[in-house]
Design a protein around this motif. Structure first.
Motif, PDB file in Angstrom:
ATOM      1  N   ILE A 193      65.985 -25.031  11.837  1.00 10.55           N
ATOM      2  CA  ILE A 193      64.596 -25.178  11.395  1.00 10.55           C
ATOM      3  C   ILE A 193      64.121 -26.585  11.732  1.00 10.55           C
ATOM      4  O   ILE A 193      64.861 -27.560  11.554  1.00 10.55           O
ATOM      5  CB  ILE A 193      64.460 -24.938   9.881  1.00 10.55           C
ATOM      6  CG1 ILE A 193      64.981 -23.539   9.510  1.00 10.55           C
ATOM      7  CG2 ILE A 193      63.013 -25.104   9.418  1.00 10.55           C
ATOM      8  CD1 ILE A 193      65.097 -23.310   8.011  1.00 10.55           C
ATOM      9  N   VAL A 194      62.894 -26.680  12.222  1.00 10.55           N
ATOM     10  CA  VAL A 194      62.250 -27.978  12.426  1.00 10.55           C
ATOM     11  C   VAL A 194      60.950 -27.981  11.632  1.00 10.55           C
ATOM     12  O   VAL A 194      60.129 -27.076  11.767  1.00 10.55           O
ATOM     13  CB  VAL A 194      61.968 -28.249  13.914  1.00 10.55           C
ATOM     14  CG1 VAL A 194      61.204 -29.562  14.070  1.00 10.55           C
ATOM     15  CG2 VAL A 194      63.261 -28.319  14.702  1.00 10.55           C
ATOM     16  N   ILE A 195      60.784 -28.995  10.799  1.00 18.03           N
ATOM     17  CA  ILE A 195      59.582 -29.141   9.980  1.00 18.03           C
ATOM     18  C   ILE A 195      58.765 -30.287  10.557  1.00 18.03           C
ATOM     19  O   ILE A 195      59.147 -31.451  10.455  1.00 18.03           O
ATOM     20  CB  ILE A 195      59.935 -29.413   8.506  1.00 18.03           C
ATOM     21  CG1 ILE A 195      60.864 -28.321   7.973  1.00 18.03           C
ATOM     22  CG2 ILE A 195      58.677 -29.498   7.663  1.00 18.03           C
ATOM     23  CD1 ILE A 195      61.395 -28.602   6.581  1.00 18.03           C
ATOM     24  N   GLY A 196      57.653 -29.948  11.196  1.00 16.06           N
ATOM     25  CA  GLY A 196      56.784 -30.956  11.786  1.00 16.06           C
ATOM     26  C   GLY A 196      55.827 -31.539  10.770  1.00 16.06           C
ATOM     27  O   GLY A 196      55.936 -31.306   9.561  1.00 16.06           O
ATOM     28  N   GLY A 223      65.748 -30.083  10.920  1.00 14.72           N
ATOM     29  CA  GLY A 223      65.156 -31.326  11.385  1.00 14.72           C
ATOM     30  C   GLY A 223      63.812 -31.521  10.720  1.00 14.72           C
ATOM     31  O   GLY A 223      62.988 -30.602  10.686  1.00 14.72           O
ATOM     32  N   MET A 224      63.572 -32.706  10.186  1.00 16.12           N
ATOM     33  CA  MET A 224      62.350 -32.939   9.411  1.00 16.12           C
ATOM     34  C   MET A 224      61.686 -34.241   9.829  1.00 16.12           C
ATOM     35  O   MET A 224      62.313 -35.308   9.826  1.00 16.12           O
ATOM     36  CB  MET A 224      62.680 -32.988   7.914  1.00 16.12           C
ATOM     37  CG  MET A 224      61.474 -33.250   7.026  1.00 16.12           C
ATOM     38  SD  MET A 224      61.935 -33.448   5.285  1.00 16.12           S
ATOM     39  CE  MET A 224      62.786 -35.036   5.342  1.00 16.12           C
ATOM     40  N   ASN A 237      73.033 -30.476   6.417  1.00 17.78           N
ATOM     41  CA  ASN A 237      72.671 -30.651   7.820  1.00 17.78           C
ATOM     42  C   ASN A 237      71.201 -31.008   8.000  1.00 17.78           C
ATOM     43  O   ASN A 237      70.602 -30.716   9.036  1.00 17.78           O
ATOM     44  CB  ASN A 237      73.022 -29.386   8.609  1.00 17.78           C
ATOM     45  CG  ASN A 237      74.512 -29.157   8.658  1.00 17.78           C
ATOM     46  OD1 ASN A 237      75.278 -30.041   9.021  1.00 17.78           O
ATOM     47  ND2 ASN A 237      74.945 -27.971   8.256  1.00 17.78           N
ATOM     48  N   LEU A 238      70.635 -31.654   6.994  1.00 15.35           N
ATOM     49  CA  LEU A 238      69.274 -32.154   7.094  1.00 15.35           C
ATOM     50  C   LEU A 238      69.254 -33.393   7.984  1.00 15.35           C
ATOM     51  O   LEU A 238      70.053 -34.313   7.806  1.00 15.35           O
ATOM     52  CB  LEU A 238      68.730 -32.495   5.704  1.00 15.35           C
ATOM     53  CG  LEU A 238      67.317 -33.095   5.649  1.00 15.35           C
ATOM     54  CD1 LEU A 238      66.292 -32.083   6.137  1.00 15.35           C
ATOM     55  CD2 LEU A 238      66.987 -33.543   4.226  1.00 15.35           C
ATOM     56  N   ILE A 239      68.355 -33.397   8.942  1.00 19.23           N
ATOM     57  CA  ILE A 239      68.242 -34.502   9.897  1.00 19.23           C
ATOM     58  C   ILE A 239      66.823 -35.063   9.797  1.00 19.23           C
ATOM     59  O   ILE A 239      65.855 -34.335  10.002  1.00 19.23           O
ATOM     60  CB  ILE A 239      68.496 -34.033  11.340  1.00 19.23           C
ATOM     61  CG1 ILE A 239      69.760 -33.185  11.420  1.00 19.23           C
ATOM     62  CG2 ILE A 239      68.565 -35.207  12.298  1.00 19.23           C
ATOM     63  CD1 ILE A 239      69.774 -32.241  12.596  1.00 19.23           C
ATOM     64  N   SER A 244      60.853 -39.170  19.369  1.00 18.18           N
ATOM     65  CA  SER A 244      60.777 -38.089  20.351  1.00 18.18           C
ATOM     66  C   SER A 244      60.877 -36.719  19.704  1.00 18.18           C
ATOM     67  O   SER A 244      61.673 -36.510  18.788  1.00 18.18           O
ATOM     68  CB  SER A 244      61.915 -38.234  21.372  1.00 18.18           C
ATOM     69  OG  SER A 244      61.981 -37.089  22.203  1.00 18.18           O
ATOM     70  N   PRO A 245      60.065 -35.760  20.172  1.00 15.23           N
ATOM     71  CA  PRO A 245      60.147 -34.394  19.633  1.00 15.23           C
ATOM     72  C   PRO A 245      61.308 -33.595  20.196  1.00 15.23           C
ATOM     73  O   PRO A 245      61.491 -32.443  19.805  1.00 15.23           O
ATOM     74  CB  PRO A 245      58.809 -33.777  20.066  1.00 15.23           C
ATOM     75  CG  PRO A 245      58.474 -34.482  21.339  1.00 15.23           C
ATOM     76  CD  PRO A 245      58.968 -35.896  21.150  1.00 15.23           C
ATOM     77  N   ASP A 246      62.092 -34.168  21.114  1.00 16.29           N
ATOM     78  CA  ASP A 246      63.184 -33.412  21.738  1.00 16.29           C
ATOM     79  C   ASP A 246      64.355 -33.334  20.770  1.00 16.29           C
ATOM     80  O   ASP A 246      65.347 -34.031  20.911  1.00 16.29           O
ATOM     81  CB  ASP A 246      63.606 -34.078  23.040  1.00 16.29           C
ATOM     82  CG  ASP A 246      64.546 -33.189  23.848  1.00 16.29           C
ATOM     83  OD1 ASP A 246      64.780 -32.040  23.411  1.00 16.29           O
ATOM     84  OD2 ASP A 246      65.027 -33.629  24.889  1.00 16.29           O
ATOM     85  N   TRP A 247      64.247 -32.452  19.790  1.00 14.50           N
ATOM     86  CA  TRP A 247      65.226 -32.361  18.711  1.00 14.50           C
ATOM     87  C   TRP A 247      66.566 -31.839  19.178  1.00 14.50           C
ATOM     88  O   TRP A 247      67.600 -32.105  18.569  1.00 14.50           O
ATOM     89  CB  TRP A 247      64.663 -31.444  17.617  1.00 14.50           C
ATOM     90  CG  TRP A 247      65.536 -31.279  16.446  1.00 14.50           C
ATOM     91  CD1 TRP A 247      65.872 -32.238  15.537  1.00 14.50           C
ATOM     92  CD2 TRP A 247      66.195 -30.088  16.021  1.00 14.50           C
ATOM     93  NE1 TRP A 247      66.683 -31.711  14.575  1.00 14.50           N
ATOM     94  CE2 TRP A 247      66.900 -30.397  14.839  1.00 14.50           C
ATOM     95  CE3 TRP A 247      66.260 -28.790  16.509  1.00 14.50           C
ATOM     96  CZ2 TRP A 247      67.657 -29.454  14.154  1.00 14.50           C
ATOM     97  CZ3 TRP A 247      66.999 -27.857  15.828  1.00 14.50           C
ATOM     98  CH2 TRP A 247      67.688 -28.189  14.668  1.00 14.50           C
ATOM     99  N   LEU A 248      66.589 -31.118  20.281  1.00 20.05           N
ATOM    100  CA  LEU A 248      67.826 -30.475  20.719  1.00 20.05           C
ATOM    101  C   LEU A 248      68.664 -31.353  21.634  1.00 20.05           C
ATOM    102  O   LEU A 248      69.720 -30.931  22.081  1.00 20.05           O
ATOM    103  CB  LEU A 248      67.502 -29.166  21.449  1.00 20.05           C
ATOM    104  CG  LEU A 248      66.916 -28.082  20.554  1.00 20.05           C
ATOM    105  CD1 LEU A 248      66.566 -26.879  21.385  1.00 20.05           C
ATOM    106  CD2 LEU A 248      67.870 -27.708  19.459  1.00 20.05           C
ATOM    107  N   ALA A 249      68.214 -32.573  21.882  1.00 16.64           N
ATOM    108  CA  ALA A 249      69.038 -33.460  22.686  1.00 16.64           C
ATOM    109  C   ALA A 249      70.312 -33.788  21.928  1.00 16.64           C
ATOM    110  O   ALA A 249      70.330 -33.817  20.702  1.00 16.64           O
ATOM    111  CB  ALA A 249      68.268 -34.742  22.998  1.00 16.64           C
TER     112      ALA A 249
END
Length: 291
Positions: A193-196, A223-224, A237-239, A244-249
């Protein structure tokens, strides 16, 4: 912890605070060793998890190569490798789950609990499918990101760039509201999950609380963006994302792979024995929501 110990802690200097935190959490035995002696310790002890407690550069030459070989060798369920990292260093160990050098020992222990729960599921899958333990590596199976799906929620100005960066790497489910996100979580197989931006801190805190209290979602990488207050040990596993929006790097891809392995293990355990597939195969079929 799931599948208590043994745990090997690799560090050039004693890590008394970390070893104490692991002991209080129930890990036993906890073996401390140096990088040079770590391959021997791994081969002899066959640990359930490995912790790289130093955030410095990876050892050069034969020492580093021997440790990577020891991590990849052997059989059985995957062995979680947690590695301390600083802002300007990368994780050199294969498939290591990063833990920031500034994060307290309690957060590392919480992340270890989460990884060991996935390991326990993986072990159950291997037993059910009759997969031989010899000849299998203990790292995360390959191909897990090929069918991973991220739930990306937000409604701020950065949302288009965020969804584009994620959609280029994995499957994407978008949500402009918390209600839509909740329906997607219950109806789809979600690996992260990514929270923008665009949500108030109170709304984000409420969402994180719901995720932490549900066993289906508490181990997902989240990812938050933003500064909402939350006890991160409840959601291991909260990050907290910045820039950068490239969360999967890398190294966040390893967290997502671990979440995908948990979902795939649920799928395998729910499948009829005659049609179940090996956990290290790429999922290619219908998706079933985990219980």
């Amino acid at each position: 912890m799931a599948a208590l110990g043994p745990v090997v802690v690799v560090a050039e200097q004693p890590s008394a605070a970390l070893v104490e935190a692991l002991g209080k959490a129930g890990a036993f035995p906890v073996i401390e060793t140096t990088f040079a002696d770590a391959p021997t310790a791994i081969a002899e002890i066959q640990p359930a998890a490995l912790i790289l407690a130093d955030a410095g550069p990876w050892p050069a030459g034969q020492t580093g190569a021997a440790l990577i070989k020891a991590i990849e060798a052997g059989g059985g369920p995957f062995m979680p490798v947690l590695a301390r990292v600083s802002a300007d260093t990368e994780v050199a160990a294969p498939h290591a789950l990063p833990v920031g050098i500034e994060e307290p020992a309690a957060q590392l222990v919480a992340r270890l609990r989460s990884a060991l729960r996935v390991r326990a599921l993986h072990a159950t899958v291997l037993r059910r499918t009759g997969t031989p333990e010899h000849g299998k590596t203990r790292t995360l199976p390959s191909g897990l990101l090929d069918h991973a799906t991220i739930l990306c929620m937000g409604r701020g100005r950065s949302y288009p760039a965020l969804t584009t960066a994620i959609g280029e790497r994995v499957g994407l489910v978008g949500a402009l509201s918390v209600e839509t996100a909740a329906r997607s979580l219950n109806a789809r197989d979600i690996d992260g999950i990514v929270i923008g931006d665009g949500f108030s801190p109170r709304v984000v805190e409420a969402l994180l609380t719901v995720l932490a209290e549900d066993a289906r979602f508490r181990d997902l990488p989240v990812g938050m963006f933003g500064s909402a207050a939350f006890d991160e040990t409840r959601l291991p596993n909260l990050i907290r994302l910045r820039g950068s929006p490239d969360w999967l790097a890398p190294p966040n891809g390893s967290r997502l792979s671990c979440g995908a392995l948990k979902k795939d293990s649920f799928l395998n355990l729910r499948a009829p024995p005659a049609t179940s597939w090996c956990c290290d195969a790429v999922l290619d079929g219908a998706r079933i929501s985990p219980p």
